[in-house]
Design an enzyme around this catalytic site. Structure first.
Site, short mmCIF file in Angstrom:
data_model
loop_
_atom_site.label_atom_id
_atom_site.label_comp_id
_atom_site.label_asym_id
_atom_site.label_seq_id
_atom_site.Cartn_x
_atom_site.Cartn_y
_atom_site.Cartn_z
N SER A 120 0.83 -1.20 0.00
CA SER A 120 0.00 0.00 0.00
C SER A 120 0.87 1.25 0.00
O SER A 120 0.36 2.34 -0.15
CB SER A 120 -0.94 0.00 1.21
OG SER A 120 -0.21 -0.21 2.38
N HIS A 141 -3.40 -3.80 -5.55
CA HIS A 141 -3.57 -3.45 -4.14
C HIS A 141 -4.97 -3.79 -3.64
O HIS A 141 -5.95 -3.14 -4.02
CB HIS A 141 -3.27 -1.94 -3.96
CG HIS A 141 -3.43 -1.49 -2.56
ND1 HIS A 141 -4.14 -0.37 -2.21
CD2 HIS A 141 -2.98 -2.02 -1.39
CE1 HIS A 141 -4.11 -0.23 -0.90
NE2 HIS A 141 -3.41 -1.23 -0.39
N GLU A 153 -6.83 -1.84 -6.50
CA GLU A 153 -6.17 -0.81 -7.31
C GLU A 153 -5.05 -1.46 -8.13
O GLU A 153 -4.26 -2.24 -7.60
CB GLU A 153 -5.60 0.29 -6.42
CG GLU A 153 -6.70 1.10 -5.75
CD GLU A 153 -6.18 2.06 -4.69
OE1 GLU A 153 -6.67 3.20 -4.63
OE2 GLU A 153 -5.30 1.67 -3.89
N ASN A 192 -6.36 4.85 -0.22
CA ASN A 192 -5.68 5.07 1.06
C ASN A 192 -5.36 6.54 1.31
O ASN A 192 -5.31 6.98 2.45
CB ASN A 192 -4.39 4.25 1.14
CG ASN A 192 -4.65 2.84 1.66
OD1 ASN A 192 -5.79 2.49 1.94
ND2 ASN A 192 -3.62 2.06 1.77
#
Ligand code: CAA
Length: 294
Positions: A120, A141, A153, A192
């Site tokens: 991440s 991700h 992602e 995120n």
């Protein structure tokens, strides 16, 4: 590209759930960890989740048994990597460890294999030059819990080829997930970065004495429709994970806004890491039920 065999590196909460997601989608999956006890813990946790999904009618027993037939765990990376078409690395979020793993994977996997990271925090260009196949390196991700969350992602670095991105997107769709493609790499990606902005504001409000942890979580759930408040979510994903991610970002940018907050640092030092230790922002009983604010 015909992807049939996936190698997941790391049998932690993310890696093990990603491995089961892949096995459920009909792929042959090997899941590697250097630590035999983590493999046993992963098997145990996944078995419990499988049984619950069968009991609740979310999976049929036959489909779940077939998925387990396709899933192999082990500690011998060379053996597990030899036939992989696609690697998803979900090891610890430390750059030197990931780079050395990518160099090993480059050596151990067939030359056509795509080497993806679930990181991440680290973008593809941080890992691509540890290999001799930078065009085949990207991020895929997943979100926690990976068995449940739909978004994945897909992040390309400057050297990632469009064929690699297409193959990653196709794999994500085959897993029954929703791909979100980033056109340009940026640490933290999309989801995120947004989540972290919310979390940082929540911690700021708490540390400033504006409202309690419980009150802030309640506001997020009942005013904004979040399934969990930011403190509840930190406890789910691991207080240490967020801490190390921020620390890595801070080391890179030097921006004081990226520095981990005081309360989070103290919790990590005390070992109050969230649900996995039974205590984080909240206290949990042995069955994982939230009892009260810590
Ligand atoms: N692992 C696997 N499955 C889980 C789980 C876990 N830790 N927690 C819950 N579930 C599943 C279970 O199947 C559960 O059903 P049962 O208990 O009936 O078997 C189902 O989800 C629903 O759970 P609950 O009824 O307990 O609670 P809920 O309806 O609130 O759903 C949730 C739980 C799906 C986690 C939901 O609260 C949610 O979506 N929370 C937000 C999660 C989120 O934001 N994730 C992103 C985190 S950021 C991140 O992941 C970044 C990164 O880089 C890793």
């Amino acid at each position: 590209m015909d992807i049939q065999r996936v190698l997941v590196v790391g049998a932690g909460a993310m890696g093990s759930q990603i491995a089961l997601v892949c096995a459920r989608a009909g792929l042959a999956v090997t899941c590697h960890d250097i630590d035999e006890t983590r493999i046993e813990a992963a098997r145990h946790d996944l078995r419990e989740r499988s049984d619950r999904d069968v009991a609740k009618g979310r999976q049929s027993r036959a489909d779940e048994d077939a998925a387990w037939q396709r899933l192999t765990f082990g500690t011998d990376l060379a053996g597990l990597a030899a036939e992989a078409d696609f690697v998803i690395e979900a090891a610890v979020e430390k750059l030197d460890i990931k780079r050395s793993l990518f160099a090993d994977l480059d050596r151990l996997t067939p030359p056509h294999a795509i080497l993806a990271t679930n990181s991440s925090s680290f973008v593809p260009s941080k890992l691509a030059d540890a290999t001799a196949r930078p065009g085949l390196v990207c991020n895929v991700h997943f979100f926690n819990p990976a068995l449940v969350m739909k978004c994945v992602e897909v992040v390309a670095g400057p050297q990632t080829t469009s064929e690699t991105v297409e193959a990653a997107v196709e794999l994500v769709r085959r897993l029954g997930k929703t791909p979100v493609v980033l056109d340009k790499e940026i640490p933290g990606f999309v989801a995120n970065r947004i989540l972290n902005a919310v979390r940082d504001e929540a911690v700021f409000l708490y540390e400033s004495g504006v409202a309690s942890v419980e009150a802030i979580d309640t506001a997020c759930r009942t005013a904004l429709g979040y399934p969990m408040g930011p403190f509840e979510l930190m406890d789910l994903t691991g207080v240490d994970i967020g801490y190390f991610t921020k620390q890595a970002r801070y080391a890179e940018t030097g921006d004081p806004r990226d520095a981990p907050s005081k309360s989070v640092r103290e919790m990590v030092e005390r070992g109050d890491l969230g649900r996995k230790t039974g205590r984080g922002w909240y206290v949990y009983d042995e069955s994982g039920q939230k009892i009260a604010p810590a």
